[in-house]
Design an enzyme around this catalytic site. Structure first.
Site, PDB file in Angstrom:
ATOM      1  N   GLY A  48     -56.316 -24.701  21.297  1.00  9.23           N
ATOM      2  CA  GLY A  48     -57.197 -25.866  21.301  1.00  9.23           C
ATOM      3  C   GLY A  48     -58.616 -25.491  21.703  1.00  9.23           C
TER       4      GLY A  48
ATOM      5  CG  ASP B 171     -51.153 -24.460  20.260  1.00  9.54           C
ATOM      6  OD1 ASP B 171     -52.188 -24.634  20.930  1.00  9.54           O
ATOM      7  OD2 ASP B 171     -50.689 -25.347  19.504  1.00  9.54           O
ATOM      8  CB  ILE B 172     -46.975 -27.030  18.983  1.00 14.48           C
ATOM      9  CG1 ILE B 172     -45.697 -27.620  18.395  1.00 14.48           C
ATOM     10  CG2 ILE B 172     -48.227 -27.608  18.329  1.00 14.48           C
ATOM     11  CD1 ILE B 172     -45.519 -29.097  18.696  1.00 14.48           C
ATOM     12  NE  ARG B 173     -53.070 -26.373  16.653  1.00 12.73           N
ATOM     13  CZ  ARG B 173     -54.252 -25.794  16.609  1.00 12.73           C
ATOM     14  NH1 ARG B 173     -54.559 -24.981  15.615  1.00 12.73           N
ATOM     15  NH2 ARG B 173     -55.152 -26.006  17.539  1.00 12.73           N
TER      16      ARG B 173
ATOM     17  CG  ASP C 291     -42.723 -29.109  21.195  1.00 12.89           C
ATOM     18  OD1 ASP C 291     -43.283 -29.610  22.195  1.00 12.89           O
ATOM     19  OD2 ASP C 291     -42.224 -29.793  20.286  1.00 12.89           O
TER      20      ASP C 291
ATOM     21  CE1 TYR D 246     -56.534 -36.700  27.791  1.00 12.03           C
ATOM     22  CE2 TYR D 246     -58.434 -37.809  28.722  1.00 12.03           C
ATOM     23  CZ  TYR D 246     -57.782 -36.647  28.378  1.00 12.03           C
ATOM     24  OH  TYR D 246     -58.380 -35.431  28.611  1.00 12.03           O
TER      25      TYR D 246
HETATM   26  P1  NAD Z   1     -57.159 -29.701  22.280  1.00 10.65           P
HETATM   27  O1  NAD Z   1     -56.689 -30.989  21.710  1.00 10.65           O
HETATM   28  O2  NAD Z   1     -58.344 -29.057  21.699  1.00 10.65           O
HETATM   29  O3  NAD Z   1     -55.982 -28.644  22.281  1.00 10.65           O
HETATM   30  C1  NAD Z   1     -54.680 -28.987  22.651  1.00 10.65           C
HETATM   31  C2  NAD Z   1     -53.748 -27.934  22.085  1.00 10.65           C
HETATM   32  O4  NAD Z   1     -52.427 -28.338  22.444  1.00 10.65           O
HETATM   33  C3  NAD Z   1     -53.798 -27.820  20.561  1.00 10.65           C
HETATM   34  O5  NAD Z   1     -53.981 -26.473  20.175  1.00 10.65           O
HETATM   35  C4  NAD Z   1     -52.439 -28.350  20.105  1.00 10.65           C
HETATM   36  O6  NAD Z   1     -51.928 -27.648  18.979  1.00 10.65           O
HETATM   37  C5  NAD Z   1     -51.597 -28.090  21.329  1.00 10.65           C
HETATM   38  N1  NAD Z   1     -50.428 -28.983  21.418  1.00 10.65           N
HETATM   39  C6  NAD Z   1     -50.357 -30.293  21.123  1.00 10.65           C
HETATM   40  N2  NAD Z   1     -49.109 -30.731  21.314  1.00 10.65           N
HETATM   41  C7  NAD Z   1     -48.382 -29.674  21.730  1.00 10.65           C
HETATM   42  C8  NAD Z   1     -47.041 -29.475  22.105  1.00 10.65           C
HETATM   43  N3  NAD Z   1     -46.129 -30.480  22.059  1.00 10.65           N
HETATM   44  N4  NAD Z   1     -46.647 -28.248  22.510  1.00 10.65           N
HETATM   45  C9  NAD Z   1     -47.531 -27.232  22.562  1.00 10.65           C
HETATM   46  N5  NAD Z   1     -48.808 -27.339  22.204  1.00 10.65           N
HETATM   47  C10 NAD Z   1     -49.229 -28.558  21.805  1.00 10.65           C
HETATM   48  O7  NAD Z   1     -57.368 -29.956  23.859  1.00 10.65           O
HETATM   49  P2  NAD Z   1     -58.367 -29.217  24.855  1.00 10.65           P
HETATM   50  O8  NAD Z   1     -59.699 -29.846  24.700  1.00 10.65           O
HETATM   51  O9  NAD Z   1     -58.235 -27.743  24.739  1.00 10.65           O
HETATM   52  O10 NAD Z   1     -57.792 -29.749  26.239  1.00 10.65           O
HETATM   53  C11 NAD Z   1     -56.886 -29.020  27.029  1.00 10.65           C
HETATM   54  C12 NAD Z   1     -56.641 -29.811  28.306  1.00 10.65           C
HETATM   55  O11 NAD Z   1     -57.886 -30.083  28.957  1.00 10.65           O
HETATM   56  C13 NAD Z   1     -55.978 -31.182  28.092  1.00 10.65           C
HETATM   57  O12 NAD Z   1     -55.132 -31.468  29.176  1.00 10.65           O
HETATM   58  C14 NAD Z   1     -57.151 -32.127  28.124  1.00 10.65           C
HETATM   59  O13 NAD Z   1     -56.780 -33.425  28.509  1.00 10.65           O
HETATM   60  C15 NAD Z   1     -58.017 -31.477  29.177  1.00 10.65           C
HETATM   61  N6  NAD Z   1     -59.410 -31.910  29.076  1.00 10.65           N
HETATM   62  C16 NAD Z   1     -60.171 -31.566  27.996  1.00 10.65           C
HETATM   63  C17 NAD Z   1     -61.472 -32.011  27.906  1.00 10.65           C
HETATM   64  C18 NAD Z   1     -62.338 -31.677  26.733  1.00 10.65           C
HETATM   65  O14 NAD Z   1     -63.449 -32.237  26.622  1.00 10.65           O
HETATM   66  N7  NAD Z   1     -61.919 -30.788  25.848  1.00 10.65           N
HETATM   67  C19 NAD Z   1     -61.991 -32.810  28.931  1.00 10.65           C
HETATM   68  C20 NAD Z   1     -61.176 -33.169  30.001  1.00 10.65           C
HETATM   69  C21 NAD Z   1     -59.884 -32.694  30.079  1.00 10.65           C
HETATM   70  N1  SER Z   2     -63.069 -34.929  26.260  1.00 12.30           N
HETATM   71  C1  SER Z   2     -61.948 -35.681  26.719  1.00 12.30           C
HETATM   72  C2  SER Z   2     -61.721 -36.867  25.861  1.00 12.30           C
HETATM   73  O1  SER Z   2     -62.705 -37.428  25.421  1.00 12.30           O
HETATM   74  C3  SER Z   2     -62.161 -36.106  28.146  1.00 12.30           C
HETATM   75  O2  SER Z   2     -60.994 -35.939  28.837  1.00 12.30           O
HETATM   76  O3  SER Z   2     -60.602 -37.243  25.660  1.00 12.30           O
END
Ligand code: NAD
Ligand code: SER
Length: 322
Positions: free
Chosen positions: A11, A34-36, A52, A141
Site C-alpha cells: 500500500g 500483502d493479499i496481492r 490475507d 474507519y
Molecule cells: P493502503 O490502502 O494504501 O494499503 C493497504 C494495503 O493493505 C494494500 O496494499 C492492500 O492490498 C492491503 N490489504 C487490504 N486488505 C487486506 C487483507 N485482508 N489482507 C492483507 N492485506 C490487505 O493503506 P496505507 O495508506 O498504506 O495505510 C496503512 C495503515 O496506515 C492503515 O492502517 C491506515 O489506516 C493507516 N493510515 C494511513 C494514512 C494515510 O494517509 N495513508 C493516514 C492515517 C492512517
Molecule cells: N488518509 C487517511 C484517510 O483519509 C487518514 O487516516 O482515510
C-alpha cells in the site's frame, strides 16, 4: 528490532516503509506480505509472501517461519472505502488487528499499528486537538481506529505485548497511490498539477486537515519502535503532524512552481462530511516530548519535492513507453 514482518506491505505506506526498513535492518530481515502481489521493489527486493490478514493461522505460521521479532501491521481499508463497505471494513480492520495481536502475544513480538486523525469526531476539539481528548468518530474507519487503540492498550496491560502506534494525519507521497482515503485529494492535486495543469478537488476550499510527507511518517515509525519503552506514556496512539492545510493553500504553493495551475471544485458529500468531522489541526507535543518526534517537511519543502519526483516519474514512464 531485528526481523520484521510487514502486513499490507504494497500500500501507500508499506511500499516505502519496506524499502526503508530493508536499508536499515538488511533486506532478508524484512518480510513483506500483502493479499496481492505486484512488481514493486517492496515485493521483489526481499522476502515476500501473500497473506490475507483475516487468516490468523497463516499469519502465525509466517511469523514462525521467518522468526520475526516485530510485526508492522498496515493492512486496512481506509476511510472512504470503509464508509462504502462498513462491514467488510470491520472484518479486515478489526479481524486483521486481532490476528496480529494474537500472533504477537503467542510469539512475544513487538507490534506497530497506525491509528489516524480519523479516530476523532465532530465532538472533539477542532483546533490543536489534544493528545487525550474526546474520541467519538462518526465513520466506520474511525470506530475501527478507536477500537484498535483500545485493543492495543488492552493487549499491552493484560498480556504485556509491546504494542506501539501513532495517529497519522493524511500522508502525501509519490511512490504508491493512496488507498481510498479522505485526504487523497492532497496527493491527486500534485499528479494532476504536473500532468494536466489543473485539478478538481473533491474536498471543499477552507477545509483544513493535518498532513505529512511520507519521509517524515517513515522516520516516525522507526523512531517510535526504537524508543525507550519506559518513556511511552501514550504508546498506542501518539498524535503526530507536520502541517495543517486546505486545498487553496496547496494550490498557492504549487503555483510557485507551475504559475498557470488551476484549481476548481466538485465536492464529494461523503468525503467532505468525513473531513468536516475530523480536526483542523492536532497537537503533537506528547510525541515530541516522549520520543523526540520531529517533522522535517513543511508545505513549501514538500511541494518542491513532490513536483520534482512526479515529473521524473512521468518522464521515466514516457521513456519506457517509447
Ligand atoms: P493502503 O490502502 O494504501 O494499503 C493497504 C494495503 O493493505 C494494500 O496494499 C492492500 O492490498 C492491503 N490489504 C487490504 N486488505 C487486506 C487483507 N485482508 N489482507 C492483507 N492485506 C490487505 O493503506 P496505507 O495508506 O498504506 O495505510 C496503512 C495503515 O496506515 C492503515 O492502517 C491506515 O489506516 C493507516 N493510515 C494511513 C494514512 C494515510 O494517509 N495513508 C493516514 C492515517 C492512517
Ligand atoms: N488518509 C487517511 C484517510 O483519509 C487518514 O487516516 O482515510
Amino acid at each position: 528490532m531485528k526481523k520484521i514482518m510487514v502486513t499490507g506491505a504494497l500500500g501507500q505506506i508499506g511500499t516505502e516503509l519496506v524499502i526503508k526498513l530493508r536499508g536499515i535492518y538488511g533486506k532478508d530481515n524484512v518480510v513483506a506480505t500483502d493479499i496481492r502481489m505486484d512488481k514493486s521493489a517492496a515485493a521483489t527486493s526481499g522476502p515476500f509472501e501473500t497473506l490475507d490478514v483475516t487468516d490468523g493461522k497463516k499469519m502465525l505460521e509466517l511469523a514462525k517461519k521467518y522468526q520475526v521479532d516485530t510485526i508492522m501491521h498496515l493492512a486496512a481499508m481506509l476511510s472512504a472505502v470503509a464508509e462504502a463497505k462498513p462491514l467488510a471494513a470491520w472484518n479486515v480492520n478489526m479481524g486483521g488487528l486481532v490476528n496480529a495481536l494474537e500472533t504477537a502475544k503467542e510469539l512475544g513480538l513487538k507490534l506497530f499499528t497506525p491509528s489516524s486523525i480519523g479516530a476523532f469526531g465532530p465532538s472533539t476539539p477542532k483546533d490543536r486537538t489534544p493528545q487525550v481528548t474526546i474520541e467519538r468518530p462518526t465513520t466506520m474507519y474511525g470506530v475501527n481506529k478507536v477500537s484498535g487503540e483500545l485493543l492495543c492498550d488492552y493487549y499491552f496491560t493484560k498480556f504485556g505485548v509491546d504494542t506501539r502506534g501513532v495517529r497519522f494525519p493524511g500522508l502525501i507521497s509519490y511512490m504508491a497511490p493512496p488507498g481510498g482515503g479522505t485526504t487523497d485529494y492532497a496527493v491527486e492535486i500534485y499528479y494532476d498539477a504536473v500532468e494536466k495543469g489543473r485539478y478538481t478537488s473533491f474536498i471543499d476550499k477552507g477545509t483544513y486537515m493535518d498532513m505529512m510527507y511520507m519521509p517524515d511518517a517513515l522516520q516516525a515509525i522507526v523512531q517510535l519502535m526504537e524508543a525507550d519503552p519506559a518513556r511511552l506514556k501514550y504508546r498506542n496512539a501518539y498524535n503526530i503532524t507536520a502541517m495543517s492545510v486546505e486545498p487553496e493553500e496547496i494550490a498557492k504553493e504549487i503555483r510557485h512552481h507551475l504559475p498557470n495551475f488551476k484549481l476548481d471544485y466538485s465536492v464529494d458529500p461523503v468525503r467532505q462530511a468525513i473531513a468536516e468531522s475530523w480536526p483542523n489541526s492536532i497537537d503533537d507535543s506528547a510525541a515530541r516530548e516522549d520520543w523526540g518526534f520531529k517533522s522535517n517537511y513543511d508545505l513549501e519543502k514538500m511541494t518542491k519535492d513532490m513536483l520534482r519526483k512526479i515529473e521524473r516519474k512521468i518522464e521515466r514512464k514516457g521513456k519506457l513507453a517509447q
